[in-house]
Design a protein around this motif. Structure first.
Motif, mmCIF file in Angstrom:
data_model
loop_
_atom_site.group_PDB
_atom_site.id
_atom_site.type_symbol
_atom_site.label_atom_id
_atom_site.label_comp_id
_atom_site.label_asym_id
_atom_site.label_seq_id
_atom_site.Cartn_x
_atom_site.Cartn_y
_atom_site.Cartn_z
ATOM 1 N N ASP A 136 27.047 44.806 4.424
ATOM 2 C CA ASP A 136 25.906 43.888 4.412
ATOM 3 C C ASP A 136 24.938 44.388 3.350
ATOM 4 N N THR A 137 24.789 43.619 2.275
ATOM 5 C CA THR A 137 23.988 44.074 1.142
ATOM 6 C C THR A 137 22.845 43.096 0.880
ATOM 7 N N ILE A 138 22.856 42.444 -0.270
ATOM 8 C CA ILE A 138 21.742 41.566 -0.644
ATOM 9 C C ILE A 138 22.152 40.098 -0.712
ATOM 10 N N LEU A 139 23.303 39.762 -0.145
ATOM 11 C CA LEU A 139 23.795 38.393 -0.282
ATOM 12 C C LEU A 139 22.991 37.381 0.524
ATOM 13 N N SER A 140 22.119 37.849 1.398
ATOM 14 C CA SER A 140 21.222 36.911 2.078
ATOM 15 C C SER A 140 20.129 36.404 1.148
ATOM 16 N N ASN A 141 19.921 37.108 0.031
ATOM 17 C CA ASN A 141 18.802 36.809 -0.856
ATOM 18 C C ASN A 141 19.159 35.782 -1.922
ATOM 19 N N TRP A 142 18.154 35.116 -2.411
ATOM 20 C CA TRP A 142 18.275 34.196 -3.548
ATOM 21 C C TRP A 142 18.619 35.020 -4.787
ATOM 22 N N LEU A 143 19.830 34.831 -5.308
ATOM 23 C CA LEU A 143 20.311 35.567 -6.467
ATOM 24 C C LEU A 143 20.696 34.591 -7.566
ATOM 25 N N THR A 144 20.370 34.934 -8.793
ATOM 26 C CA THR A 144 20.851 34.144 -9.923
ATOM 27 C C THR A 144 22.349 34.366 -10.062
ATOM 28 N N ASP A 145 22.990 33.531 -10.857
ATOM 29 C CA ASP A 145 24.417 33.706 -11.089
ATOM 30 C C ASP A 145 24.714 35.076 -11.693
ATOM 31 N N GLN A 146 23.856 35.511 -12.603
ATOM 32 C CA GLN A 146 24.064 36.813 -13.231
ATOM 33 C C GLN A 146 23.903 37.941 -12.219
ATOM 34 N N GLU A 147 22.884 37.850 -11.380
ATOM 35 C CA GLU A 147 22.677 38.876 -10.360
ATOM 36 C C GLU A 147 23.843 38.905 -9.374
ATOM 37 N N PHE A 148 24.328 37.721 -9.010
ATOM 38 C CA PHE A 148 25.457 37.663 -8.089
ATOM 39 C C PHE A 148 26.695 38.296 -8.715
ATOM 40 N N THR A 149 26.976 37.962 -9.959
ATOM 41 C CA THR A 149 28.153 38.512 -10.641
ATOM 42 C C THR A 149 28.080 40.033 -10.732
ATOM 43 N N GLN A 150 26.902 40.562 -11.055
ATOM 44 C CA GLN A 150 26.741 42.012 -11.114
ATOM 45 C C GLN A 150 26.985 42.637 -9.741
ATOM 46 N N HIS A 151 26.515 41.966 -8.710
ATOM 47 C CA HIS A 151 26.685 42.512 -7.367
ATOM 48 C C HIS A 151 28.151 42.489 -6.940
ATOM 49 N N VAL A 152 28.882 41.477 -7.351
ATOM 50 C CA VAL A 152 30.309 41.412 -7.034
ATOM 51 C C VAL A 152 31.023 42.662 -7.555
ATOM 52 N N GLY A 153 30.608 43.155 -8.718
ATOM 53 C CA GLY A 153 31.187 44.386 -9.250
ATOM 54 C C GLY A 153 30.914 45.576 -8.343
ATOM 55 N N LYS A 154 29.713 45.655 -7.779
ATOM 56 C CA LYS A 154 29.378 46.725 -6.848
ATOM 57 C C LYS A 154 30.235 46.632 -5.580
ATOM 58 N N VAL A 155 30.436 45.408 -5.106
ATOM 59 C CA VAL A 155 31.276 45.205 -3.931
ATOM 60 C C VAL A 155 32.691 45.708 -4.201
ATOM 61 N N ARG A 156 33.203 45.405 -5.389
ATOM 62 C CA ARG A 156 34.550 45.850 -5.745
ATOM 63 C C ARG A 156 34.646 47.374 -5.718
ATOM 64 N N ASP A 157 33.613 48.047 -6.206
ATOM 65 C CA ASP A 157 33.603 49.512 -6.180
ATOM 66 C C ASP A 157 33.658 50.033 -4.747
ATOM 67 N N PHE A 158 32.842 49.436 -3.879
ATOM 68 C CA PHE A 158 32.787 49.891 -2.487
ATOM 69 C C PHE A 158 34.130 49.673 -1.800
ATOM 70 N N VAL A 159 34.726 48.506 -2.010
ATOM 71 C CA VAL A 159 36.013 48.196 -1.382
ATOM 72 C C VAL A 159 37.071 49.202 -1.809
ATOM 73 N N GLY A 160 37.097 49.538 -3.089
ATOM 74 C CA GLY A 160 38.076 50.496 -3.571
ATOM 75 C C GLY A 160 37.927 51.850 -2.894
ATOM 76 N N LEU A 161 36.688 52.316 -2.733
ATOM 77 C CA LEU A 161 36.454 53.599 -2.074
ATOM 78 C C LEU A 161 36.829 53.543 -0.593
ATOM 79 N N ALA A 162 36.503 52.442 0.064
ATOM 80 C CA ALA A 162 36.834 52.314 1.482
ATOM 81 C C ALA A 162 38.340 52.287 1.689
ATOM 82 N N HIS A 163 39.038 51.555 0.847
ATOM 83 C CA HIS A 163 40.496 51.501 0.965
ATOM 84 C C HIS A 163 41.115 52.863 0.717
ATOM 85 N N ALA A 164 40.581 53.599 -0.229
ATOM 86 C CA ALA A 164 41.082 54.946 -0.495
ATOM 87 C C ALA A 164 40.901 55.852 0.714
ATOM 88 N N ALA A 165 39.871 55.565 1.525
ATOM 89 C CA ALA A 165 39.615 56.347 2.738
ATOM 90 C C ALA A 165 40.387 55.809 3.945
#
Length: 718
Positions: A99-128
């Motif tokens: 649960d991050t900032i997806l409840s907030n009003w985000l521009t397309d650019q902000e959303f796209t940048q955040h998707v990259g952060k989500v991908r990083d987190f998922v990769g670390l969680a899967h590795a664990a």
């Protein structure tokens, strides 16, 4: 419903779910998914159950143990994300709700940048070895500082896409109305009938490409915190017209057929929205599953906000995260009555039933370790997967040691908890149409006791008597029936009404139909066929099947032939009628109501006598009425779950755990013998099963036990 948190490490701050404010297709694991769960900190003992079992939904989701995690926007994967993941893994969590900032009003650019952060987190969680489900509100958008500054409603597309009340007011408000919207922020609730649909689904598809295992859309409801009976927007008017040929009703009026059609339409409208969300994610990742946060349980709130969770029961690739609220935001269930505990049991049993054969994830709220573990015990007894959290928010554990201990128990006993076949031969019918249209009341009926105890703040109700389930014409009878079965230690299943088929009643010898008034012709045909085929129904109330599925009076009872009397006849106080190979037992009064209020034994017998006659119990319990018993089969093993709420009485008192002695007696099937009996408990130092003494007398095996909060008894037959 969520409030974003921005804590580093630890458990983060996730969404908030406010107590009392409202609660077969997966293929092989993708390359990004972990091959198998990592070993638990306790180690996997030889007696522990295997990690997987064949099934239609992915196995990780069937055995899920969930908790919240998050990260800041400037989070470094190693410095900030990994400690969150490691902390949760150490607590025996298997699935992280991100649960991050997806409840907030985000521009397309902000959303796209955040998707990259989500991908990083998922990769670390899967590795664990952990799975990740992404929280994303489906109809609410929060603009931080939007009350005085720029906001989605004022400066973007919100004004056009917003939900509206029937008189045209926009469903937008500013902070402090609810706990998850900070002062100065704007909350804008969007219409799924507007272009918001494509906007949101496009972002779901982007998230699906990150390697996430699941999507968690938050409460898709016509939110009633600021306004009632949304959606009256032009988008909804067009959709309602296309579906029904009618214009939207001008106001809420249950005497109006058009309004009643609107009430029913909102259920189907939101059902389709949920299906579309799930389909959007799976269009990108076929292995992705969806768990919709569903706050409307078995009580009246579903009528008010449109979200009936049981509509999803047979839907593919999508299940629910049930937000099962407790009595008080900052007190949990610490001042519950015994009847309030049976209400909680009813909600969890409904959640399990409404999710069908799919996993039923559910909130496990608590305030302190002892009340939190007892709530989770009821959740587990119902067959749900726990999302353990301290109320009223969902960002942290009630108690780290408690969560670690309880989740170790769940991991060690997951086969018994989630793959047993119920031994219940009794069903209690939950009628969505009767809930909606039988004497509508302004109260939700979430619990029975409306009076806030001294010193407790933010109680589930305002204190008005009409808010109690005991004051609800249909719900009170339903909840009282549940209480009677719990107090009699009768294993039962809840049967939900949308899409009822004959298969849903297979294996049941008795189906209780509390105050069943509103039924469709198709529903009545299934019930008629069940009785004709040899089943027993027990129907109560003054107008049995007298309404259709929209609450309109019928010219004749839908089940007149089964009842054995017609509308023109004098209504009997009670009647037993043979129909085909089965039996209908009718009771004019509302014995469930009487039992809910006072545990009146005579009222209870009106329900329980026909149950015992048609389905003689194969398990009995000698002990306090306030020990909840459930029973199932796992191969040749009999699995009995016992939850002790004997510390609670007719009036609220300080929380206490009182160990209770009892004896469980089981009928041994012909040709079988008892090989052993063991008990596992999260109350013990280890979740390992320990042998317990038993005696065999003819075809009955008896096992004496003392239950602290929760015991899992296994009797092995050979």
């Amino acid at each position: 419903m969520s409030r974003r948190g921005l804590l580093r490490a630890g458990l983060g701050v996730g969404g908030a779910a406010v107590v009392g404010q409202h609660p077969a297709l997966a293929g092989p694991a993708s390359a990004a998914s972990p091959a198998a769960p990592a070993p638990l900190p306790l180690g996997r003992a030889a007696w522990a159950a295997p990690a997987v079992r064949a099934g239609a939904f992915p196995e990780w989701s069937r055995f899920a143990r969930l908790a919240d995690g998050t990260f800041d926007e400037d989070a470094d994967p190693v410095r900030d994300m990994k400690p969150v993941i490691d902390a949760l893994k150490a607590q025996n969590v298997s699935v992280i709700e991100l649960d991050t900032i997806l409840s907030n009003w985000l521009t397309d650019q902000e959303f796209t940048q955040h998707v990259g952060k989500v991908r990083d987190f998922v990769g670390l969680a899967h590795a664990a070895g952990l799975r990740v489900v992404m929280y994303y509100p489906s109809m609410e958008l929060i603009s931080v500082g939007g009350e005085k500054g720029r906001s989605f409603y004022k400066n973007d597309r919100g004004k056009d896409w917003v939900q509206r009340s029937l008189d045209g007011k926009p469903n937008v408000f500013y902070g402090s109305l609810v706990v998850w919207v900070d002062p100065g922020d704007e909350s804008c609730w969007l219409s799924p009938n507007s272009p918001w649909r494509d906007y949101y689904l496009g972002r779901i598809k982007a998230l699906a490409g990150t390697g996430l295992d699941a999507i968690w859309p938050d409460v898709p409801i016509y939110f009633d915190g600021a306004l009632s009976w949304c959606d009256g927007s032009s988008w909804a008017a067009t959709a309602f017209k296309a579906d029904t040929g009618l214009a939207l009703p001008p106001k809420a009026d249950f005497t109006s057929l058009t309004f009643r059609r609107y009430v029913e339409w909102r259920h189907r409208n939101l059902h389709q929205w949920q299906l579309d969300i799930a389909a959007a994610g799976r269009a990108v990742n076929p292995d992705l599953v969806t768990f919709v946060e569903t706050v409307s349980m078995d009580y009246q709130y579903a009528t008010l906000v449109g979200l009936d969770g049981a509509y999803l029961r047979t839907a593919e690739g999508v299940s629910q995260m049930w937000e099962v609220d407790i009595l008080a935001n900052y007190d949990g269930m610490r001042h519950a009555t015994a009847t309030d505990w049976t209400c909680l049991i009813s909600m969890y049993k409904y959640a399990r039933a409404a999710s069908g054969t799919k996993p039923a994830w559910a909130f496990s709220y608590g305030w302190k370790a002892d009340d939190a573990s007892l709530v989770m015990a009821e959740l587990l007894a119902a067959g749900c997967n726990p999302y353990e959290v301290k109320s009223p928010f969902k960002n942290e554990t009630t108690d780290k040691a408690m969560r670690t201990r309880m989740y170790a128990f769940v991991a060690a006993n997951q086969e018994k908890l989630y793959t047993t076949t119920t031994a219940a031969e009794v069903g209690v019918y939950h009628s969505s149409a009767s809930r909606d249209f039988v004497s509508p009341s302004p109260g939700t009926g979430m619990y029975a006791n409306v009076k806030k105890p001294a010193g407790v703040k933010e109680w589930w109700s305002s204190g008005s008597a009409e808010e109690s389930c005991a004051r609800q014409a249909w719900l009170g009878e339903f909840r009282g029936t549940v209480k009677a079965l719990v107090y009699a230690h009768v294993p039962f299943v809840t049967v939900t009404s949308p899409g009822l088929t004959a298969a849903d009643l297979a294996g049941l010898k008795v189906v209780l139909l509390p105050n069943l008034q509103a039924v469709s012709d198709a529903e009545a045909a299934v019930l008629r066929g069940y009785v004709a085929g040899g089943g027993t129904v027990v129907i109560t109330g003054p107008a049995p099947t007298a309404l259709d599925e929209l609450g309109t009076a019928r010219s004749e009872y839908a089940l007149a032939d089964v009842l054995g009397f017609r509308k023109g006849d004098a209504l009997p106080d009670g009647k037993q009628n043979r129909f085909g190979a089965g039996t209908c037992r009718y009771v004019k009064s509302l014995p469930g109501h009487a039992y809910l209020d006072t545990a009146d034994k005579a009222a209870g017998e009106l329900l329980l006598a026909p149950v015992r006659a048609a389905a003689p119990p194969s398990v009995t319990l000698s002990g306090d009425d306030r020990i909840h018993l459930e029973m199932g089969w796992l191969g040749s093993d009999v699995v009995v779950q016992l939850v002790n709420f004997t510390g609670f009485g007719d009036v609220p008192a300080a929380f206490r755990t009182t160990p209770a002695a009892c004896t469980v007696a089981l009928t041994v099937p012909a040709g079988k013998k008892v090989l052993g009996a063991t008990v596992s408990s999260p109350d013990a130092a280890s979740p390992a099963p320990r042998a317990v003494p038993f005696t065999v007398d003819g075809a009955t095996v008896s096992v004496p036990l003392t239950v602290a909060q929760y015991s899992l008894l296994t009797v092995t037959l050979g």
